[in-house]
Design a protein around this motif. Structure first.
Motif, PDB file in Angstrom:
ATOM      1  N   ASP A 159      -1.430   1.262 -16.872  1.00 52.70           N
ATOM      2  CA  ASP A 159      -1.532   0.014 -17.612  1.00 52.70           C
ATOM      3  C   ASP A 159      -0.201  -0.734 -17.563  1.00 52.70           C
ATOM      4  O   ASP A 159      -0.173  -1.956 -17.455  1.00 52.70           O
ATOM      5  N   THR A 160       0.884   0.006 -17.632  1.00 53.25           N
ATOM      6  CA  THR A 160       2.216  -0.605 -17.537  1.00 53.25           C
ATOM      7  C   THR A 160       2.482  -1.117 -16.125  1.00 53.25           C
ATOM      8  O   THR A 160       3.102  -2.163 -15.947  1.00 53.25           O
ATOM      9  N   TYR A 161       2.025  -0.365 -15.135  1.00 55.65           N
ATOM     10  CA  TYR A 161       2.222  -0.714 -13.721  1.00 55.65           C
ATOM     11  C   TYR A 161       0.843  -0.862 -13.069  1.00 55.65           C
ATOM     12  O   TYR A 161       0.363   0.044 -12.403  1.00 55.65           O
ATOM     13  N   PRO A 162       0.186  -2.019 -13.275  1.00 55.23           N
ATOM     14  CA  PRO A 162      -1.195  -2.186 -12.849  1.00 55.23           C
ATOM     15  C   PRO A 162      -1.414  -2.132 -11.333  1.00 55.23           C
ATOM     16  O   PRO A 162      -2.540  -2.063 -10.880  1.00 55.23           O
ATOM     17  N   PHE A 163      -0.358  -2.127 -10.556  1.00 57.03           N
ATOM     18  CA  PHE A 163      -0.467  -2.062  -9.105  1.00 57.03           C
ATOM     19  C   PHE A 163      -0.553  -0.625  -8.605  1.00 57.03           C
ATOM     20  O   PHE A 163      -0.595  -0.384  -7.394  1.00 57.03           O
ATOM     21  N   THR A 164      -0.566   0.348  -9.504  1.00 52.77           N
ATOM     22  CA  THR A 164      -0.496   1.752  -9.107  1.00 52.77           C
ATOM     23  C   THR A 164      -1.595   2.132  -8.126  1.00 52.77           C
ATOM     24  O   THR A 164      -1.352   2.867  -7.170  1.00 52.77           O
ATOM     25  N   GLY A 165      -2.801   1.656  -8.337  1.00 52.57           N
ATOM     26  CA  GLY A 165      -3.891   1.953  -7.403  1.00 52.57           C
ATOM     27  C   GLY A 165      -3.564   1.495  -5.996  1.00 52.57           C
ATOM     28  O   GLY A 165      -3.792   2.223  -5.023  1.00 52.57           O
ATOM     29  N   GLU A 166      -3.017   0.293  -5.868  1.00 47.48           N
ATOM     30  CA  GLU A 166      -2.604  -0.207  -4.559  1.00 47.48           C
ATOM     31  C   GLU A 166      -1.493   0.651  -3.973  1.00 47.48           C
ATOM     32  O   GLU A 166      -1.488   0.936  -2.773  1.00 47.48           O
ATOM     33  N   LEU A 167      -0.560   1.042  -4.807  1.00 50.80           N
ATOM     34  CA  LEU A 167       0.554   1.877  -4.346  1.00 50.80           C
ATOM     35  C   LEU A 167       0.032   3.226  -3.849  1.00 50.80           C
ATOM     36  O   LEU A 167       0.474   3.729  -2.816  1.00 50.80           O
ATOM     37  N   ILE A 168      -0.932   3.790  -4.572  1.00 53.17           N
ATOM     38  CA  ILE A 168      -1.516   5.072  -4.170  1.00 53.17           C
ATOM     39  C   ILE A 168      -2.140   4.959  -2.779  1.00 53.17           C
ATOM     40  O   ILE A 168      -1.911   5.804  -1.919  1.00 53.17           O
ATOM     41  N   THR A 169      -2.921   3.917  -2.561  1.00 52.41           N
ATOM     42  CA  THR A 169      -3.605   3.797  -1.272  1.00 52.41           C
ATOM     43  C   THR A 169      -2.673   3.369  -0.141  1.00 52.41           C
ATOM     44  O   THR A 169      -2.941   3.678   1.014  1.00 52.41           O
ATOM     45  N   ALA A 170      -1.579   2.700  -0.453  1.00 47.44           N
ATOM     46  CA  ALA A 170      -0.660   2.231   0.589  1.00 47.44           C
ATOM     47  C   ALA A 170       0.413   3.252   0.950  1.00 47.44           C
ATOM     48  O   ALA A 170       1.034   3.146   1.998  1.00 47.44           O
ATOM     49  N   SER A 171       0.629   4.233   0.100  1.00 51.27           N
ATOM     50  CA  SER A 171       1.713   5.190   0.325  1.00 51.27           C
ATOM     51  C   SER A 171       1.324   6.250   1.345  1.00 51.27           C
ATOM     52  O   SER A 171       0.170   6.666   1.429  1.00 51.27           O
ATOM     53  N   ILE A 172       2.317   6.672   2.087  1.00 51.13           N
ATOM     54  CA  ILE A 172       2.162   7.792   3.005  1.00 51.13           C
ATOM     55  C   ILE A 172       3.035   8.903   2.433  1.00 51.13           C
ATOM     56  O   ILE A 172       4.265   8.856   2.512  1.00 51.13           O
ATOM     57  N   LEU A 173       2.389   9.858   1.791  1.00 51.81           N
ATOM     58  CA  LEU A 173       3.121  10.906   1.099  1.00 51.81           C
ATOM     59  C   LEU A 173       3.271  12.114   2.018  1.00 51.81           C
ATOM     60  O   LEU A 173       2.290  12.595   2.582  1.00 51.81           O
ATOM     61  N   ASP A 174       4.489  12.606   2.134  1.00 54.21           N
ATOM     62  CA  ASP A 174       4.752  13.704   3.052  1.00 54.21           C
ATOM     63  C   ASP A 174       4.549  15.068   2.385  1.00 54.21           C
ATOM     64  O   ASP A 174       4.304  15.167   1.189  1.00 54.21           O
TER      65      ASP A 174
END
Length: 184
Positions: free
Chosen positions: A94-109
């Motif tokens: 809720d504080t960072y409403p872009f989190t869903g976008e960040l989750i899908t855009a990130s490449i986590l190693d």
């Protein structure tokens, strides 16, 4: 402008400013150049701290996940911890409403997953039920709350809010998931 050896600039500050930039302007406005201007350095200087934008996004994901874990009140039972975890995810997203976008855009190693898994296992190991089932449950909670959060922050959230109480439904779903979760 600061240079790469300025001890006043840290990776933590860069990540915090990147999160604020995303919160204020959205994912499409995130660039190393804009972030550099925000922290008072030239864009190439950021690469001294973070090798590329993918590393920045990983660091942002790790920071947000750490905030979720830090928000959970101390408890001695897995149900209360999982409920607190779900509520913490809701609050951070809720504080960072872009989190869903960040989750899908990130490449986590693999290192990210290893660090995150180890931290979660350390927290969950003393609750009693099999750690594998609790790890599965926390993943289910992440997915559930991120899904509801995505609804809450979608472009159509206003229309959705007229027919659904998204937050109430998110927490009711969380409680139902916890009540129905099989530990064996």
């Amino acid at each position: 402008m600061n240079d790469a050896t300025d001890p006043r600039l840290t990776v933590e500050q860069i990540v915090d400013q990147a999160l604020e930039l995303l919160r204020e302007e959205g994912m499409d406005k995130l660039s190393m150049r804009r972030l550099a201007a925000r922290v008072g350095v030239r864009a190439p200087t950021l690469y001294y701290y973070l090798p590329d934008k993918a590393a920045l996004m990983t660091a942002m994901m790790e920071r947000l996940f750490a905030r979720c874990l830090d928000l959970i009140p101390p408890t001695t039972d897995w149900q209360t911890w999982i409920r607190g975890f779900g509520r913490a995810i809701w609050k951070v997203q809720d504080t960072y409403p872009f989190t869903g976008e960040l989750i899908t855009a990130s490449i986590l190693d693999e290192d990210y997953f290893a660090r995150t898994t180890l931290r979660l296992q350390e927290i969950l190991k003393d609750f009693g039920p099999p750690i594998e089932r609790l790890m599965d449950l926390q993943s289910a909670v992440q997915s559930l709350m991120t899904g509801w959060s995505t609804f809450a922050h979608a472009r159509y959230a206003g229309q959705l809010g007229r027919i659904l109480d998204v937050e109430r439904l998110a927490f009711e779903s969380l409680d139902a998931l916890i009540r129905g979760w099989r530990l064996s």
